[in-house]
Write an enzyme that holds these catalytic residues in place. Structure first.
Site, PDB file in Angstrom:
ATOM      1  N   PRO A 184     -17.668   9.705   3.921  1.00  0.00           N
ATOM      2  CA  PRO A 184     -18.045   8.343   4.303  1.00  0.00           C
ATOM      3  C   PRO A 184     -17.088   7.780   5.352  1.00  0.00           C
ATOM      4  O   PRO A 184     -15.918   8.171   5.394  1.00  0.00           O
ATOM      5  CB  PRO A 184     -17.944   7.561   2.980  1.00  0.00           C
ATOM      6  CG  PRO A 184     -17.103   8.407   2.075  1.00  0.00           C
ATOM      7  CD  PRO A 184     -17.192   9.820   2.536  1.00  0.00           C
ATOM      8  N   ALA A 199     -13.388   4.964   4.731  1.00  0.00           N
ATOM      9  CA  ALA A 199     -12.964   5.322   3.373  1.00  0.00           C
ATOM     10  C   ALA A 199     -11.559   5.909   3.352  1.00  0.00           C
ATOM     11  O   ALA A 199     -11.069   6.317   2.308  1.00  0.00           O
ATOM     12  CB  ALA A 199     -13.957   6.306   2.766  1.00  0.00           C
ATOM     13  N   GLY A 258     -10.521  10.004   7.171  1.00  0.00           N
ATOM     14  CA  GLY A 258     -10.470  10.553   8.525  1.00  0.00           C
ATOM     15  C   GLY A 258     -11.843  10.843   9.117  1.00  0.00           C
ATOM     16  O   GLY A 258     -11.965  11.686  10.021  1.00  0.00           O
ATOM     17  N   ASP A 281      -4.806  11.479  11.979  1.00  0.00           N
ATOM     18  CA  ASP A 281      -6.204  11.797  11.643  1.00  0.00           C
ATOM     19  C   ASP A 281      -6.764  12.807  12.643  1.00  0.00           C
ATOM     20  O   ASP A 281      -7.480  13.740  12.261  1.00  0.00           O
ATOM     21  CB  ASP A 281      -7.075  10.529  11.652  1.00  0.00           C
ATOM     22  CG  ASP A 281      -6.777   9.610  10.478  1.00  0.00           C
ATOM     23  OD1 ASP A 281      -5.734   9.808   9.817  1.00  0.00           O
ATOM     24  OD2 ASP A 281      -7.565   8.690  10.225  1.00  0.00           O
TER      25      ASP A 281
HETATM   26  C1  MEV Z   1      -5.157   6.259   8.654  1.00  0.00           C
HETATM   27  O1  MEV Z   1      -5.757   7.432   8.117  1.00  0.00           O
HETATM   28  C2  MEV Z   1      -3.668   6.398   8.610  1.00  0.00           C
HETATM   29  C3  MEV Z   1      -2.902   5.183   9.125  1.00  0.00           C
HETATM   30  O2  MEV Z   1      -1.513   5.511   8.970  1.00  0.00           O
HETATM   31  C4  MEV Z   1      -3.206   4.877  10.580  1.00  0.00           C
HETATM   32  C5  MEV Z   1      -2.685   5.937  11.544  1.00  0.00           C
HETATM   33  O3  MEV Z   1      -1.791   6.701  11.208  1.00  0.00           O
HETATM   34  O4  MEV Z   1      -3.193   5.950  12.674  1.00  0.00           O
HETATM   35  C6  MEV Z   1      -3.176   3.946   8.305  1.00  0.00           C
END
Ligand code: MEV
Length: 312
Positions: free
Chosen positions: A99, A102, A105, A150
């Site tokens: 999804p 969520a 990634g 991600d």
């Molecule tokens: C998002 O999956 C992870 C965060 O640390 C944002 C990022 O690292 O770009 C919240």
């Protein structure tokens, strides 16, 4: 599929520890999932991206009135601008296996699947680093300041320690890791959560930096716990990481409830994973068999849950 079509895949991911502080140069640990996004590209009469199960199609050249669709269009247009000029029009059909919103990634997985499908169709070869760069250009459209974790995970999968701007460090787990992921069903906006942390940082930089340093030391300890196969310690470190993320106001009552259910059902540790503010929880089980009881307890409370295995 005909000979002029291309196919691509991008991995989804879970962050074991270190989300948000990774934006500020601290380390994080993440595991790639087999689930992510799959895409097919073929020559067409317009540059179109269709995404299922969202039921959305956008044309790179046609501005959308709806803000969410317009973001998707702009991100797709940014990717397409990196291709040859004049461009041959392609229709990309993508299927999300995780999804969106969520914390898994999904957005980076979508971008990587699209680029791989386009490249396969056009006969373009690209290094992993170039692929990560393109995926980050897409991610910047959705949230201004991605750390790149991600995108790196979407390209490579595996289990890694990630530090912004540095080569990734693959981690070899001493023993297989068994997780349960559960979805709060609340849309978590990474952009708003990253911006919220940035505002807290601007208001009180010393306090925010202290929290990021504390998370960094949990991550360093967690890396050796993973390598040693010491999952009890890893679980405790995940719990502590969750507490620190909570002080940054990234948790929600549903995430708290899910962590509580998972711990009572025997999880060694539980925390929000990804951007927070909704999205998913990640719980560590003692072994693969014990994921069932944790997932069942979460499902009984109305949360969609599934097991993720990271092999040794
Ligand atoms: C998002 O999956 C992870 C965060 O640390 C944002 C990022 O690292 O770009 C919240």
């Amino acid at each position: 599929m005909n000979a002029r079509a291309g196919e691509g895949h991008g991995h989804g991911k879970v962050i074991l520890l270190g989300e948000h502080s990774v934006v500020y140069g601290r380390p994080a640990i993440a595991a790639g999932m087999t689930l992510g996004c799959r895409a097919y590209a073929e020559f067409a009469t317009a540059d179109v991206l269709s995404v299922e199960p969202w039921g959305v199609s956008v044309d790179a050249a046609t501005v959308e009135a709806d803000p969410e669709r317009e973001l998707l269009r702009r991100a797709f247009a940014v990717l397409r601008e990196h291709y040859e000029s004049p461009r041959r029009a392609l229709h990309v059909r993508a299927t999300m296996q995780v999804p969106g919103g969520a914390g898994l990634g999904g957005s980076a997985a979508l971008s990587v699947a699209i680029v791989r499908a386009l490249d396969a169709c056009l006969g373009i070869e690209r290094t992993n680093e170039q692929l990560v760069e393109l995926s980050m250009a897409w991610e910047r459209v959705f949230h201004g300041n991605p750390s790149g974790i991600d995108s790196a995970m979407a390209v490579r999968g595996g289990l890694l320690q990630y530090v912004r701007g540095q080569p990734h460090l693959p981690i070899r787990p001493g023993k297989a890791l068994s997780f349960v992921v559960a979805n709060s069903g609340e849309h978590g906006s990474t952009k708003s959560m990253v911006e919220s942390v940035a505002r807290q940082h601007a208001r009180d930089p010393a306090k925010a930096e202290q929290i990021f340093d504390a998370i960094a030391s949990l991550v360093t300890n967690a890396k050796s716990a993973v390598e040693d196969g010491d999952h009890r310690r890893l679980g405790q470190l995940m719990d502590l990481n969750h507490t620190l993320l909570n002080t940054l106001m990234l948790s929600t009552s549903k995430l708290e409830e899910m962590c509580g259910i998972a711990r009572r059902a025997g999880a060694l540790g539980a925390k929000l994973t990804g951007g927070g503010g909704g999205g998913c929880m990640l719980a560590l089980a003692a072994d693969a068999e014990r994921t069932t009881a944790i997932a069942q307890a979460l499902s009984a409370a109305g949360y969609a849950a599934f097991a993720v295995e990271v092999v040794a």
